[in-house]
Design a protein around this motif. Structure first.
Motif, PDB file in Angstrom:
ATOM      1  N   ASP A  61       0.843  -1.187   0.000  1.00 29.97           N
ATOM      2  CA  ASP A  61       0.000   0.000   0.000  1.00 29.97           C
ATOM      3  C   ASP A  61       0.881   1.239   0.000  1.00 29.97           C
ATOM      4  N   GLY A  62       0.276   2.362  -0.281  1.00 27.98           N
ATOM      5  CA  GLY A  62       1.035   3.592  -0.320  1.00 27.98           C
ATOM      6  C   GLY A  62       0.139   4.778  -0.583  1.00 27.98           C
ATOM      7  N   THR A  63       0.714   5.814  -1.161  1.00 30.71           N
ATOM      8  CA  THR A  63      -0.008   7.055  -1.408  1.00 30.71           C
ATOM      9  C   THR A  63       0.061   7.411  -2.888  1.00 30.71           C
ATOM     10  N   SER A  73      -3.426  13.820  -2.067  1.00 25.95           N
ATOM     11  CA  SER A  73      -2.925  12.466  -1.879  1.00 25.95           C
ATOM     12  C   SER A  73      -4.038  11.546  -1.425  1.00 25.95           C
ATOM     13  N   ASP A  75      -4.846   7.203  -0.409  1.00 26.88           N
ATOM     14  CA  ASP A  75      -4.303   5.878  -0.125  1.00 26.88           C
ATOM     15  C   ASP A  75      -4.641   4.922  -1.265  1.00 26.88           C
ATOM     16  N   TYR A  76      -3.760   3.974  -1.524  1.00 31.24           N
ATOM     17  CA  TYR A  76      -4.027   2.920  -2.500  1.00 31.24           C
ATOM     18  C   TYR A  76      -3.485   1.599  -1.983  1.00 31.24           C
ATOM     19  N   ILE A 172      -8.224   2.210  -5.124  1.00 28.08           N
ATOM     20  CA  ILE A 172      -8.349   3.388  -4.272  1.00 28.08           C
ATOM     21  C   ILE A 172      -9.765   3.432  -3.705  1.00 28.08           C
TER      22      ILE A 172
END
Length: 195
Positions: A61-63, A73, A75-76, A172
């Motif tokens: 996961d990340g941005t 931004s 989250d994904y 997302i």
């Protein structure tokens, strides 16, 4: 398949190396072993257990950062299938011709989608079908907007299908999808990057 000792050495080497290093990339593919007299009922239970422990520590996961609607931004979560990306990569984000992209034709023209990240909606067909259609349409990333405020790792059934998908695929939350779609419709053509 490689011998158990080589597998343990490979796992230890990968623990010391960033998976996003341009010089080394790999993908673990779980193996199924035949039945034996071992306690766990397989030839390679210890190796499979080590693989599971290593894989469970990876971060998927990340941005997602969008530059077309001011800097925002979201989250994904990256899918279990699909390609890797480099942190410095950027993509122009476009919307699929049909929200669901359940056929190659409904995604959009190959010229329009060439090298693009494509926003699609969840529903009407499975995740892998959407990714396969986008791959066939020359896109390089699928950004799937969920139907609620969560995101999770998308999978593919049967498992061998996921090995053929080479575009980046992320999910997302719904609200992020709505904001990105709004920017696209206002002709702001956001540029996105993943961290």
């Amino acid at each position: 398949m490689i011998p158990m000792d080589d597998g343990h050495r490979l796992i230890e080497a990968l623990k010391l190396t960033s998976l996003r290093n341009k010089d080394l990339r790999g993908r673990f593919v779980p193996i199924n072993c035949g039945q034996t007299q071992n306690d766990d009922g397989s030839y390679c239970g210890p190796v499979r257990e080590t693989d599971r422990k290593f894989i469970s520590k990876l971060n998927y996961d990340g941005t997602l950062t969008s530059l077309g609607i001011g800097v925002q931004s979201f989250d994904y979560v990256q899918a279990e299938f699909g390609g890797w990306f480099e942190n410095e990569d950027e993509w122009h984000l476009v919307k699929a011709q049909d929200d669901y992209c359940c056929s190659v034709e409904s995604c959009g023209t190959k010229d329009h989608l060439q090298g693009m990240a494509v926003l699609v909606a969840r529903g009407k067909c499975d995740f892998a079908t959407k990714a396969e259609n986008l791959m066939e349409s020359n896109a390089t990333m699928m950004v799937l907007a969920n139907t609620n405020d969560t995101a999770f790792r998308m999978g593919a059934e049967p498992e061998y299908r996921e090995r053929k998908i080479n575009i980046v695929a992320i999910m997302i939350p719904d609200e992020a999808g709505k904001k990105l779609e709004s920017a696209i419709l206002k002709k702001n053509a956001p540029i996105i990057s993943l961290q």
